[in-house]
Design a protein around this motif. Structure first.
Motif, PDB file in Angstrom:
ATOM      1  N   ALA A  41       0.428  -1.229  -0.164  1.00 13.50           N
ATOM      2  CA  ALA A  41      -0.163   0.131  -0.552  1.00 13.50           C
ATOM      3  C   ALA A  41       0.741   1.152  -0.333  1.00 13.50           C
ATOM      4  O   ALA A  41       0.711   2.491  -0.556  1.00 13.50           O
ATOM      5  N   ILE A  42       2.031   1.066   0.806  1.00 13.39           N
ATOM      6  CA  ILE A  42       2.867   2.482   0.705  1.00 13.39           C
ATOM      7  C   ILE A  42       3.204   2.527  -0.250  1.00 13.39           C
ATOM      8  O   ILE A  42       3.504   3.705  -0.905  1.00 13.39           O
ATOM      9  N   LEU A  43       4.342   1.377  -1.411  1.00 13.66           N
ATOM     10  CA  LEU A  43       4.843   1.823  -3.132  1.00 13.66           C
ATOM     11  C   LEU A  43       3.606   2.391  -3.909  1.00 13.66           C
ATOM     12  O   LEU A  43       4.215   2.969  -4.657  1.00 13.66           O
ATOM     13  N   ILE A  44       2.239   1.692  -3.086  1.00  2.05           N
ATOM     14  CA  ILE A  44       1.366   1.814  -4.840  1.00  2.05           C
ATOM     15  C   ILE A  44       1.436   3.288  -4.008  1.00  2.05           C
ATOM     16  O   ILE A  44       1.286   4.714  -5.496  1.00  2.05           O
ATOM     17  N   VAL A  45       0.857   4.075  -3.100  1.00  5.12           N
ATOM     18  CA  VAL A  45       0.728   5.783  -2.766  1.00  5.12           C
ATOM     19  C   VAL A  45       1.248   6.871  -3.650  1.00  5.12           C
ATOM     20  O   VAL A  45       1.549   7.649  -3.720  1.00  5.12           O
ATOM     21  N   TYR A  46       2.527   5.436  -3.138  1.00  4.71           N
ATOM     22  CA  TYR A  46       4.133   6.585  -3.003  1.00  4.71           C
ATOM     23  C   TYR A  46       4.473   6.282  -4.427  1.00  4.71           C
ATOM     24  O   TYR A  46       3.984   7.659  -5.033  1.00  4.71           O
ATOM     25  N   LEU A  47       4.023   5.937  -5.576  1.00  2.00           N
ATOM     26  CA  LEU A  47       3.748   5.582  -6.716  1.00  2.00           C
ATOM     27  C   LEU A  47       2.929   6.606  -7.230  1.00  2.00           C
ATOM     28  O   LEU A  47       3.449   7.366  -8.473  1.00  2.00           O
ATOM     29  N   ALA A  64       1.811  16.442  -3.216  1.00  2.00           N
ATOM     30  CA  ALA A  64       2.232  15.015  -3.319  1.00  2.00           C
ATOM     31  C   ALA A  64       3.572  15.202  -2.816  1.00  2.00           C
ATOM     32  O   ALA A  64       4.012  13.689  -2.185  1.00  2.00           O
ATOM     33  N   SER A  65       3.912  15.939  -2.824  1.00  2.00           N
ATOM     34  CA  SER A  65       5.648  16.572  -2.572  1.00  2.00           C
ATOM     35  C   SER A  65       5.412  16.144  -0.983  1.00  2.00           C
ATOM     36  O   SER A  65       6.009  15.221  -0.252  1.00  2.00           O
ATOM     37  N   PHE A  66       4.291  16.687  -0.488  1.00  2.00           N
ATOM     38  CA  PHE A  66       4.358  16.285   0.867  1.00  2.00           C
ATOM     39  C   PHE A  66       3.999  14.701   1.202  1.00  2.00           C
ATOM     40  O   PHE A  66       4.614  13.963   2.117  1.00  2.00           O
ATOM     41  N   VAL A  67       2.869  14.305   0.896  1.00  2.00           N
ATOM     42  CA  VAL A  67       2.758  12.580   0.981  1.00  2.00           C
ATOM     43  C   VAL A  67       3.985  11.861   0.609  1.00  2.00           C
ATOM     44  O   VAL A  67       3.966  11.159   1.868  1.00  2.00           O
ATOM     45  N   ILE A  70       5.965  12.574   3.805  1.00  2.00           N
ATOM     46  CA  ILE A  70       5.489  11.580   4.611  1.00  2.00           C
ATOM     47  C   ILE A  70       5.897   9.744   5.103  1.00  2.00           C
ATOM     48  O   ILE A  70       5.921   9.474   5.284  1.00  2.00           O
ATOM     49  N   LEU A  71       5.210   9.128   3.146  1.00  2.00           N
ATOM     50  CA  LEU A  71       5.713   8.520   3.068  1.00  2.00           C
ATOM     51  C   LEU A  71       7.215   7.726   3.713  1.00  2.00           C
ATOM     52  O   LEU A  71       7.357   6.678   3.765  1.00  2.00           O
ATOM     53  N   ILE A  72       7.695   8.510   2.685  1.00  2.00           N
ATOM     54  CA  ILE A  72       9.490   7.874   3.453  1.00  2.00           C
ATOM     55  C   ILE A  72       9.988   8.727   4.591  1.00  2.00           C
ATOM     56  O   ILE A  72      10.820   7.672   4.964  1.00  2.00           O
ATOM     57  N   ALA A  73       9.460   8.952   4.970  1.00  2.00           N
ATOM     58  CA  ALA A  73      10.140   9.173   6.535  1.00  2.00           C
ATOM     59  C   ALA A  73       8.927   8.206   8.016  1.00  2.00           C
ATOM     60  O   ALA A  73      10.163   7.441   8.411  1.00  2.00           O
ATOM     61  N   ILE A  74       7.880   7.899   7.148  1.00  2.00           N
ATOM     62  CA  ILE A  74       7.445   6.011   7.384  1.00  2.00           C
ATOM     63  C   ILE A  74       7.732   5.451   7.056  1.00  2.00           C
ATOM     64  O   ILE A  74       8.919   4.128   8.406  1.00  2.00           O
ATOM     65  N   LEU A  75       8.902   5.223   6.035  1.00  2.00           N
ATOM     66  CA  LEU A  75      10.207   3.736   5.815  1.00  2.00           C
ATOM     67  C   LEU A  75      11.611   4.163   6.649  1.00  2.00           C
ATOM     68  O   LEU A  75      12.297   3.935   7.162  1.00  2.00           O
ATOM     69  N   GLY A  76      11.331   5.863   6.795  1.00  2.00           N
ATOM     70  CA  GLY A  76      13.033   5.943   7.203  1.00  2.00           C
ATOM     71  C   GLY A  76      12.539   5.660   8.764  1.00  2.00           C
ATOM     72  O   GLY A  76      13.877   4.952   9.376  1.00  2.00           O
ATOM     73  N   LYS A 100       7.499  30.954  -5.763  1.00  2.91           N
ATOM     74  CA  LYS A 100       8.337  29.492  -4.953  1.00  2.91           C
ATOM     75  C   LYS A 100       8.297  30.205  -4.009  1.00  2.91           C
ATOM     76  O   LYS A 100       8.612  28.506  -3.284  1.00  2.91           O
ATOM     77  N   TRP A 101       7.313  30.297  -3.412  1.00  2.67           N
ATOM     78  CA  TRP A 101       6.068  29.407  -2.128  1.00  2.67           C
ATOM     79  C   TRP A 101       6.556  28.478  -2.133  1.00  2.67           C
ATOM     80  O   TRP A 101       6.538  27.852  -0.564  1.00  2.67           O
ATOM     81  N   GLN A 102       6.194  27.756  -3.161  1.00  2.00           N
ATOM     82  CA  GLN A 102       5.905  26.119  -2.980  1.00  2.00           C
ATOM     83  C   GLN A 102       7.027  26.104  -2.818  1.00  2.00           C
ATOM     84  O   GLN A 102       7.097  24.623  -2.026  1.00  2.00           O
ATOM     85  N   ILE A 103       8.623  26.211  -3.852  1.00  2.00           N
ATOM     86  CA  ILE A 103       9.168  25.622  -4.003  1.00  2.00           C
ATOM     87  C   ILE A 103      10.118  25.443  -2.200  1.00  2.00           C
ATOM     88  O   ILE A 103      10.528  24.836  -1.179  1.00  2.00           O
ATOM     89  N   ALA A 104       9.514  26.707  -1.814  1.00  2.37           N
ATOM     90  CA  ALA A 104       9.682  27.190  -0.309  1.00  2.37           C
ATOM     91  C   ALA A 104       9.395  25.993   0.832  1.00  2.37           C
ATOM     92  O   ALA A 104      10.154  25.659   1.741  1.00  2.37           O
ATOM     93  N   CYS A 105       7.651  26.022   0.906  1.00  2.70           N
ATOM     94  CA  CYS A 105       7.030  25.129   1.262  1.00  2.70           C
ATOM     95  C   CYS A 105       7.712  23.539   1.660  1.00  2.70           C
ATOM     96  O   CYS A 105       7.957  22.579   2.569  1.00  2.70           O
ATOM     97  N   GLY A 106       8.049  22.940   0.217  1.00  2.85           N
ATOM     98  CA  GLY A 106       9.012  22.062  -0.265  1.00  2.85           C
ATOM     99  C   GLY A 106      10.253  21.517   0.269  1.00  2.85           C
ATOM    100  O   GLY A 106      10.705  20.421   1.510  1.00  2.85           O
ATOM    101  N   MET A 107      10.991  22.733   0.685  1.00  6.74           N
ATOM    102  CA  MET A 107      12.205  22.899   1.520  1.00  6.74           C
ATOM    103  C   MET A 107      11.747  22.690   2.920  1.00  6.74           C
ATOM    104  O   MET A 107      12.471  21.711   3.806  1.00  6.74           O
ATOM    105  N   LEU A 108      10.605  23.484   3.572  1.00  2.00           N
ATOM    106  CA  LEU A 108      10.297  23.040   5.149  1.00  2.00           C
ATOM    107  C   LEU A 108       9.863  21.441   4.627  1.00  2.00           C
ATOM    108  O   LEU A 108      10.183  20.741   6.089  1.00  2.00           O
ATOM    109  N   GLY A 109       9.144  20.885   4.151  1.00  2.00           N
ATOM    110  CA  GLY A 109       8.820  19.880   4.250  1.00  2.00           C
ATOM    111  C   GLY A 109      10.250  18.064   4.214  1.00  2.00           C
ATOM    112  O   GLY A 109      10.009  17.542   4.727  1.00  2.00           O
ATOM    113  N   ILE A 110      10.814  18.959   2.971  1.00  2.00           N
ATOM    114  CA  ILE A 110      11.929  18.100   3.719  1.00  2.00           C
ATOM    115  C   ILE A 110      12.781  17.869   4.702  1.00  2.00           C
ATOM    116  O   ILE A 110      13.109  16.863   5.569  1.00  2.00           O
ATOM    117  N   ALA A 111      13.444  19.433   5.260  1.00  2.00           N
ATOM    118  CA  ALA A 111      13.303  19.029   6.555  1.00  2.00           C
ATOM    119  C   ALA A 111      12.692  19.263   7.928  1.00  2.00           C
ATOM    120  O   ALA A 111      13.190  18.240   8.303  1.00  2.00           O
TER     121      ALA A 111
END
Length: 367
Positions: A41-47, A64-67, A70-76, A100-111
């Motif tokens: 299920a995790i892999l399907i949602v990830y794909l 989609a990036s935030f999702v 989250i999945l990568i964090a669960i796997l981690g 640019k704000w979308q990129i900034a939010c995505g960077m916060l998601g990575i951190a």
């Protein structure tokens, strides 16, 4: 139907495919506490999240990036902390976001993904594993910015190319306008003057009218030729370039080709060069398709005020193939130039093609 964006395929298709294969293999092959069905299920949602991020550049990309994070964090947390390396998959796509704000939010998601996993797994950012993961996090944080500037550079180059194209088109329109004014305008003025003179001579000197009408007819033909030259200039084909190209094609088909150009400095108009080049191309195509020749000779000469281009092969001849569309088109092109095309084919001597056009005044080659 495209399953992968064309603008991404050149640089990222192989990388993305390898990353997904590695992820699926690592997750399904691990001995973690996550049930196998949950892994699927995790892999399907990830794909699904990855595919959605791949095709969008708006808020859907960010969601989609935030999702994905989250999945990568669960796997981690439940598989291995080094699963966080797969954050590169979405870090790359984030750099293509429109805002640019979308990129900034995505960077916060990575951190947030990295810090959450490191804190839950090690309890401290100073742990040895955390020290190894921090550089990975920094690279992923920088990656969207780098991709953003790369995409911006591509867009600027595309806009610059479009502007250059518009400038070239503007220059071409100005050139055509100048040619129309300098050539066609002058010729039409001559026709106007001659026509006015003819109307006056009808009553006073009828015997001179015929000569004036012949002059008008000749001038009209000149105007028509000038129009053809202007049109041909827009799609000009160099005869010399076409001859070299045809030699290469024949040689690639194991047909030994020799070119004898006795008058390489003969000046031809653009329409004459283009028409002859197209005829050479058609003749070469016929040799490749039908002749079964081993040798071909191309000869260019100027004799008795005629520019001639002869192509002879040692193949099987025309063999009653008749005059098809190719031969008819070559004859029509030569007729437009007030010249002619001759075709001779014999099973023992091969096929000979001769194109001949009159050399215009002032264009005769030096003797």
């Amino acid at each position: 139907m495209n399953i992968y964006p064309n603008d991404q395929a050149r640089h990222y298709l192989i990388i993305d495919a390898v990353s997904l294969i590695f992820l699926i293999t690592l997750v399904l092959g691990s001995n973690s506490a996550i049930p196998f069905g949950v892994k699927i299920a995790i892999l399907i949602v990830y794909l699904v999240a990855f595919y959605s991020a791949l095709w969008h550049r708006d808020w859907k990309l960010l969601l989609a990036s935030f999702v994905g994070f989250i999945l990568i964090a669960i796997l981690g947390i439940y598989e291995d902390v080094y699963m966080l390396i797969f954050g590169f998959t979405f870090a790359d796509l984030l750099g293509r976001a429109k805002a640019k704000w979308q990129i900034a939010c995505g960077m916060l998601g990575i951190a947030g993904m990295f810090l959450t996993v490191m804190w839950l797994e090690t309890g401290s950012l100073l742990h040895i594993e955390s020290q190894l993961l921090i550089p990975m996090m920094m690279i992923q944080l920088v990656f969207p910015i780098l991709i953003y500037f790369v995409e911006k550079s591509k867009n600027l180059q595309s806009e610059l190319a479009e502007v250059n194209t518009q400038l070239v088109q503007q220059e071409e329109r100005q050139r055509i306008a100048r040619d129309l004014h300098d050539t066609i305008g002058h010729t039409l003025m001559m026709i106007k003057v001659k026509t006015e003179l003819t109307t006056k001579l009808i009553d006073r000197d009828p015997t001179s009218v015929k000569q004036e009408l012949n002059d008008i007819l000749s001038t009209t033909r000149t105007a028509l030729k000038q129009v053809r030259e202007l049109v041909s200039d827009m799609n000009f084909i160099s005869l010399q370039t076409e001859l070299v190209h045809c030699q290469q094609l024949l040689r690639s088909a194991n047909i030994t080709t020799t070119l004898s150009n006795h008058y390489p400095n003969t000046v031809l108009s653009s329409v004459e060069e283009t028409m002859l080049a197209l005829c050479v191309r058609e003749a070469t195509t016929n040799i490749l398709k039908h002749s079964k020749a081993k040798n071909c000779r191309i000869t260019i000469q100027c004799q008795n005020g005629q520019y001639t281009l002869a192509i002879k092969d040692d193949g099987i001849g025309l063999q009653n193939k008749g005059f098809g569309n190719g031969i008819n088109s070559m004859q029509e092109r030569m007729h437009v130039l007030q010249g002619y095309a001759l075709f001779e084919g014999d099973t023992t001597t091969g096929t000979s093609v001769l194109f001949s056009i009159p050399i215009q005044n002032g264009k005769e080659p030096p003797t």
